[in-house]
Design a protein around this motif. Structure first.
Motif, PDB file in Angstrom:
ATOM      1  N   TRP A 140       2.777  -1.187   3.487  1.00 51.24           N
ATOM      2  CA  TRP A 140       2.224  -2.334   4.226  1.00 51.24           C
ATOM      3  C   TRP A 140       1.597  -3.371   3.293  1.00 51.24           C
ATOM      4  O   TRP A 140       1.042  -2.996   2.242  1.00 51.24           O
ATOM      5  CB  TRP A 140       1.136  -1.872   5.191  1.00 51.24           C
ATOM      6  N   VAL A 164       7.135   3.998  -2.025  1.00 49.11           N
ATOM      7  CA  VAL A 164       6.618   3.877  -0.659  1.00 49.11           C
ATOM      8  C   VAL A 164       6.896   5.171   0.094  1.00 49.11           C
ATOM      9  O   VAL A 164       8.004   5.691   0.054  1.00 49.11           O
ATOM     10  CB  VAL A 164       7.310   2.704   0.076  1.00 49.11           C
ATOM     11  N   ASP A 165       5.860   5.686   0.743  1.00 48.37           N
ATOM     12  CA  ASP A 165       6.032   6.821   1.640  1.00 48.37           C
ATOM     13  C   ASP A 165       5.842   6.297   3.062  1.00 48.37           C
ATOM     14  O   ASP A 165       4.736   5.925   3.448  1.00 48.37           O
ATOM     15  CB  ASP A 165       4.989   7.900   1.317  1.00 48.37           C
ATOM     16  N   LEU A 166       6.938   6.231   3.827  1.00 47.38           N
ATOM     17  CA  LEU A 166       6.838   5.673   5.177  1.00 47.38           C
ATOM     18  C   LEU A 166       5.989   6.566   6.084  1.00 47.38           C
ATOM     19  O   LEU A 166       5.552   6.148   7.150  1.00 47.38           O
ATOM     20  CB  LEU A 166       8.233   5.495   5.790  1.00 47.38           C
ATOM     21  N   ASP A 167       5.753   7.809   5.642  1.00 47.40           N
ATOM     22  CA  ASP A 167       4.900   8.724   6.387  1.00 47.40           C
ATOM     23  C   ASP A 167       5.419   8.943   7.809  1.00 47.40           C
ATOM     24  O   ASP A 167       4.639   9.013   8.758  1.00 47.40           O
ATOM     25  CB  ASP A 167       3.456   8.163   6.416  1.00 47.40           C
ATOM     26  N   SER A 191      13.382   6.032  11.729  1.00 51.62           N
ATOM     27  CA  SER A 191      12.537   4.862  11.465  1.00 51.62           C
ATOM     28  C   SER A 191      12.163   4.192  12.784  1.00 51.62           C
ATOM     29  O   SER A 191      12.766   4.459  13.818  1.00 51.62           O
ATOM     30  CB  SER A 191      13.278   3.869  10.572  1.00 51.62           C
ATOM     31  N   ASP A 204       0.854  -1.185   0.000  1.00 48.97           N
ATOM     32  CA  ASP A 204       0.000   0.000   0.000  1.00 48.97           C
ATOM     33  C   ASP A 204       0.895   1.242   0.000  1.00 48.97           C
ATOM     34  O   ASP A 204       2.129   1.137  -0.020  1.00 48.97           O
ATOM     35  CB  ASP A 204      -1.028  -0.045   1.145  1.00 48.97           C
ATOM     36  N   ALA A 205       0.290   2.415   0.012  1.00 50.77           N
ATOM     37  CA  ALA A 205       1.071   3.648  -0.176  1.00 50.77           C
ATOM     38  C   ALA A 205       2.154   3.806   0.884  1.00 50.77           C
ATOM     39  O   ALA A 205       3.183   4.441   0.642  1.00 50.77           O
ATOM     40  CB  ALA A 205       0.132   4.854  -0.152  1.00 50.77           C
ATOM     41  N   ASN A 206       1.942   3.236   2.055  1.00 48.21           N
ATOM     42  CA  ASN A 206       2.904   3.381   3.149  1.00 48.21           C
ATOM     43  C   ASN A 206       3.756   2.126   3.353  1.00 48.21           C
ATOM     44  O   ASN A 206       4.427   1.981   4.381  1.00 48.21           O
ATOM     45  CB  ASN A 206       2.182   3.742   4.455  1.00 48.21           C
ATOM     46  N   ARG A 259       5.214  -4.289   7.388  1.00 49.19           N
ATOM     47  CA  ARG A 259       6.052  -3.536   6.452  1.00 49.19           C
ATOM     48  C   ARG A 259       7.497  -3.560   6.943  1.00 49.19           C
ATOM     49  O   ARG A 259       7.772  -3.880   8.109  1.00 49.19           O
ATOM     50  CB  ARG A 259       5.578  -2.095   6.285  1.00 49.19           C
TER      51      ARG A 259
END
Ligand code: HQG
Length: 188
Positions: free
Chosen positions: A35, A88-91, A166, A31-33, A77
Protein backbone atom coordinates in the motif's frame (compact mmCIF):
# COMPACT_ATOMS: atom_id res chain seq x y z
CA UNK A 1 -19.25 -0.04 -15.63
CA UNK A 2 -18.16 2.28 -18.41
CA UNK A 3 -14.97 1.69 -20.34
CA UNK A 4 -11.92 3.78 -19.61
CA UNK A 5 -11.05 6.57 -22.03
CA UNK A 6 -7.71 6.41 -23.79
CA UNK A 7 -6.29 8.93 -21.33
CA UNK A 8 -7.59 6.91 -18.38
CA UNK A 9 -5.99 3.73 -19.76
CA UNK A 10 -2.72 5.64 -19.93
CA UNK A 11 -3.09 6.72 -16.30
CA UNK A 12 -4.06 3.17 -15.27
CA UNK A 13 -0.90 1.80 -16.88
CA UNK A 14 1.26 4.37 -15.11
CA UNK A 15 -0.34 3.52 -11.77
CA UNK A 16 0.11 -0.22 -12.41
CA UNK A 17 3.77 0.33 -13.27
CA UNK A 18 4.38 2.22 -10.02
CA UNK A 19 2.32 -0.01 -7.72
CA UNK A 20 3.44 -3.37 -9.18
CA UNK A 21 6.86 -2.95 -10.68
CA UNK A 22 8.77 0.28 -10.10
CA UNK A 23 7.60 2.30 -7.09
CA UNK A 24 11.11 3.72 -6.61
CA UNK A 25 11.01 5.28 -10.08
CA UNK A 26 8.22 7.53 -8.79
CA UNK A 27 10.02 8.15 -5.50
CA UNK A 28 7.56 5.96 -3.59
CA UNK A 29 8.02 3.13 -1.12
CA UNK A 30 5.28 0.54 -0.74
CA UNK A 31 4.49 -0.72 2.76
CA UNK A 32 4.96 -4.42 3.51
CA UNK A 33 1.57 -5.27 2.01
CA UNK A 34 1.93 -3.10 -1.09
CA UNK A 35 0.00 0.00 0.00
CA UNK A 36 0.93 3.68 -0.48
CA UNK A 37 -0.97 6.79 0.61
CA UNK A 38 -3.22 7.97 -2.22
CA UNK A 39 -2.01 11.54 -1.71
CA UNK A 40 1.61 10.45 -2.24
CA UNK A 41 0.70 8.64 -5.46
CA UNK A 42 -1.24 11.65 -6.77
CA UNK A 43 1.70 13.94 -6.05
CA UNK A 44 4.20 11.54 -7.61
CA UNK A 45 2.21 11.14 -10.84
CA UNK A 46 0.81 14.68 -11.00
CA UNK A 47 -2.80 13.56 -11.29
CA UNK A 48 -5.97 14.72 -9.55
CA UNK A 49 -7.95 12.63 -7.08
CA UNK A 50 -10.97 12.62 -9.40
CA UNK A 51 -8.86 11.14 -12.20
CA UNK A 52 -7.58 8.43 -9.90
CA UNK A 53 -11.07 7.63 -8.62
CA UNK A 54 -12.39 7.29 -12.18
CA UNK A 55 -9.58 4.91 -13.08
CA UNK A 56 -10.09 2.80 -9.95
CA UNK A 57 -13.85 2.68 -10.31
CA UNK A 58 -14.10 1.98 -14.04
CA UNK A 59 -11.17 -0.38 -14.27
CA UNK A 60 -12.22 -3.46 -16.20
CA UNK A 61 -10.30 -5.75 -13.87
CA UNK A 62 -10.50 -3.82 -10.58
CA UNK A 63 -6.72 -3.80 -10.62
CA UNK A 64 -6.45 -1.34 -7.72
CA UNK A 65 -7.93 -1.34 -4.23
CA UNK A 66 -8.38 1.77 -2.07
CA UNK A 67 -8.81 1.48 1.70
CA UNK A 68 -9.35 4.17 4.35
CA UNK A 69 -7.22 3.93 7.46
CA UNK A 70 -8.20 4.89 10.99
CA UNK A 71 -6.62 8.32 10.65
CA UNK A 72 -8.88 9.05 7.66
CA UNK A 73 -6.14 8.77 5.03
CA UNK A 74 -6.84 6.67 1.91
CA UNK A 75 -4.21 4.14 0.81
CA UNK A 76 -4.06 2.30 -2.51
CA UNK A 77 -2.44 -0.90 -3.78
CA UNK A 78 -2.50 -3.15 -6.83
CA UNK A 79 -4.63 -6.22 -6.11
CA UNK A 80 -2.17 -8.57 -7.84
CA UNK A 81 0.54 -8.76 -10.49
CA UNK A 82 3.58 -7.45 -8.59
CA UNK A 83 7.08 -8.08 -9.85
CA UNK A 84 9.16 -10.44 -7.84
CA UNK A 85 11.73 -7.66 -7.40
CA UNK A 86 9.17 -5.62 -5.40
CA UNK A 87 9.03 -7.14 -1.92
CA UNK A 88 5.29 -7.22 -1.29
CA UNK A 89 3.28 -9.68 0.76
CA UNK A 90 -0.37 -9.28 -0.24
CA UNK A 91 -1.23 -11.12 2.99
CA UNK A 92 -4.10 -12.96 1.31
CA UNK A 93 -5.47 -15.94 3.22
CA UNK A 94 -5.09 -19.36 1.60
CA UNK A 95 -8.24 -20.21 -0.35
CA UNK A 96 -9.70 -23.45 -1.71
CA UNK A 97 -9.68 -23.17 -5.51
CA UNK A 98 -12.42 -24.59 -7.72
CA UNK A 99 -11.65 -28.02 -9.22
CA UNK A 100 -10.60 -26.42 -12.50
CA UNK A 101 -8.96 -23.09 -13.37
CA UNK A 102 -7.57 -21.78 -16.67
CA UNK A 103 -4.46 -20.06 -17.99
CA UNK A 104 -4.25 -18.19 -21.29
CA UNK A 105 -0.87 -17.88 -22.96
CA UNK A 106 0.59 -17.30 -26.43
CA UNK A 107 0.57 -20.62 -28.25
CA UNK A 108 4.34 -20.40 -28.78
CA UNK A 109 4.80 -21.03 -25.04
CA UNK A 110 2.99 -24.38 -25.11
CA UNK A 111 5.93 -26.72 -25.68
CA UNK A 112 7.94 -25.14 -22.92
CA UNK A 113 4.99 -25.02 -20.49
CA UNK A 114 4.04 -28.64 -21.17
CA UNK A 115 7.58 -29.70 -20.38
CA UNK A 116 8.47 -27.52 -17.37
CA UNK A 117 5.05 -26.44 -16.09
CA UNK A 118 3.81 -22.91 -15.44
CA UNK A 119 6.41 -20.69 -13.79
CA UNK A 120 5.83 -17.32 -12.16
CA UNK A 121 8.83 -15.86 -13.99
CA UNK A 122 9.20 -12.17 -13.13
CA UNK A 123 6.09 -12.07 -10.90
CA UNK A 124 5.39 -13.43 -7.42
CA UNK A 125 2.77 -15.88 -8.65
CA UNK A 126 1.38 -17.80 -11.58
CA UNK A 127 -1.95 -16.15 -12.44
CA UNK A 128 -4.95 -18.35 -13.16
CA UNK A 129 -8.36 -17.36 -14.49
CA UNK A 130 -11.73 -18.64 -13.27
CA UNK A 131 -13.08 -19.23 -16.79
CA UNK A 132 -12.06 -19.67 -20.43
CA UNK A 133 -13.18 -16.22 -21.68
CA UNK A 134 -11.03 -14.50 -19.04
CA UNK A 135 -8.05 -16.72 -19.88
CA UNK A 136 -8.45 -15.83 -23.57
CA UNK A 137 -8.34 -12.12 -22.71
CA UNK A 138 -5.16 -12.62 -20.63
CA UNK A 139 -3.47 -14.56 -23.45
CA UNK A 140 -4.48 -12.03 -26.10
CA UNK A 141 -2.54 -9.31 -24.27
CA UNK A 142 0.54 -10.88 -25.82
CA UNK A 143 -0.54 -12.65 -29.00
CA UNK A 144 -3.47 -13.23 -31.32
CA UNK A 145 -2.56 -16.91 -31.34
CA UNK A 146 -3.57 -18.08 -27.89
CA UNK A 147 -3.72 -21.40 -26.07
CA UNK A 148 -5.91 -21.90 -23.01
CA UNK A 149 -4.69 -24.48 -20.51
CA UNK A 150 -6.96 -26.29 -18.10
CA UNK A 151 -5.41 -26.49 -14.64
CA UNK A 152 -6.40 -29.28 -12.25
CA UNK A 153 -6.45 -26.81 -9.37
CA UNK A 154 -8.38 -29.05 -7.01
CA UNK A 155 -5.82 -31.83 -7.38
CA UNK A 156 -2.96 -29.38 -7.04
CA UNK A 157 -4.45 -28.00 -3.80
CA UNK A 158 -5.01 -31.54 -2.53
CA UNK A 159 -1.31 -32.20 -3.20
CA UNK A 160 -0.44 -29.34 -0.84
CA UNK A 161 -0.02 -26.36 -3.19
CA UNK A 162 -1.28 -23.11 -1.68
CA UNK A 163 -3.77 -20.94 -3.56
CA UNK A 164 -4.88 -17.38 -2.95
CA UNK A 165 -7.64 -15.35 -4.57
CA UNK A 166 -6.88 -11.67 -5.19
CA UNK A 167 -9.46 -9.00 -4.44
CA UNK A 168 -10.26 -8.87 -8.17
CA UNK A 169 -10.81 -12.60 -8.63
CA UNK A 170 -7.44 -13.71 -10.02
CA UNK A 171 -6.25 -17.05 -8.60
CA UNK A 172 -2.61 -17.08 -7.54
CA UNK A 173 -0.24 -19.96 -6.85
CA UNK A 174 3.53 -20.32 -6.98
CA UNK A 175 3.87 -22.87 -9.81
CA UNK A 176 1.89 -25.48 -11.72
CA UNK A 177 3.74 -28.70 -12.59
CA UNK A 178 3.04 -29.90 -16.13
CA UNK A 179 1.14 -33.00 -15.05
CA UNK A 180 -1.68 -30.76 -13.75
CA UNK A 181 -2.08 -29.10 -17.16
CA UNK A 182 -4.14 -30.04 -20.23
CA UNK A 183 -4.72 -28.08 -23.42
CA UNK A 184 -8.31 -26.80 -23.26
CA UNK A 185 -8.47 -24.95 -26.58
CA UNK A 186 -6.59 -22.69 -28.95
CA UNK A 187 -7.84 -19.49 -30.46
CA UNK A 188 -6.65 -17.45 -33.39
C1 HQG B 1 4.28 -17.66 -19.62
C2 HQG B 1 -2.45 -9.36 -16.33
C3 HQG B 1 7.06 -20.60 -21.30
C4 HQG B 1 2.88 -17.38 -19.14
C5 HQG B 1 -3.26 -10.63 -16.53
C6 HQG B 1 2.73 -15.92 -19.54
C7 HQG B 1 -2.88 -11.48 -15.37
C8 HQG B 1 5.75 -19.65 -19.67
C9 HQG B 1 4.13 -15.36 -19.38
C10 HQG B 1 -1.52 -10.97 -14.99
C11 HQG B 1 6.12 -20.64 -18.76
C12 HQG B 1 4.29 -14.54 -18.13
C13 HQG B 1 -0.47 -11.97 -15.30
C14 HQG B 1 7.01 -21.65 -19.21
C15 HQG B 1 4.75 -19.32 -17.75
N1 HQG B 1 7.44 -21.59 -20.47
N2 HQG B 1 6.21 -19.62 -20.94
N3 HQG B 1 7.42 -22.66 -18.41
N4 HQG B 1 5.49 -20.42 -17.57
N5 HQG B 1 4.89 -18.84 -19.01
O1 HQG B 1 2.42 -11.26 -17.68
O2 HQG B 1 -0.41 -14.76 -16.57
O3 HQG B 1 -3.92 -6.89 -17.28
O4 HQG B 1 3.86 -12.50 -15.99
O5 HQG B 1 1.93 -18.23 -19.77
O6 HQG B 1 -4.62 -10.37 -16.61
O7 HQG B 1 0.19 -13.48 -18.72
O8 HQG B 1 -1.70 -6.48 -16.20
O9 HQG B 1 1.71 -13.49 -16.67
O10 HQG B 1 2.32 -15.80 -20.89
O11 HQG B 1 -3.73 -11.41 -14.28
O12 HQG B 1 -3.81 -6.29 -14.87
O13 HQG B 1 4.98 -16.50 -19.25
O14 HQG B 1 -1.29 -9.78 -15.73
O15 HQG B 1 -3.08 -8.44 -15.55
O16 HQG B 1 3.56 -13.35 -18.33
O17 HQG B 1 -0.47 -12.27 -16.68
P1 HQG B 1 2.92 -12.55 -17.14
P2 HQG B 1 0.21 -13.58 -17.23
P3 HQG B 1 -3.13 -6.92 -16.00
Amino acid sequence: MTALSREQVRISRRIALVLRHRPEAAGLTLDANGWVPVDDLLAALGIARAELDAVVEHNDKSRFAVARRDDGADWIRASQGHSRRVAVDLDLPPADPPAVLFHGTPRVNLTSIMSEGLRSRSRHHVHLSPDVPTALIVGRRRSADVAVLRVAAGELAAAGHLFHRSANGVWLTTEVPARYLRLERTSP
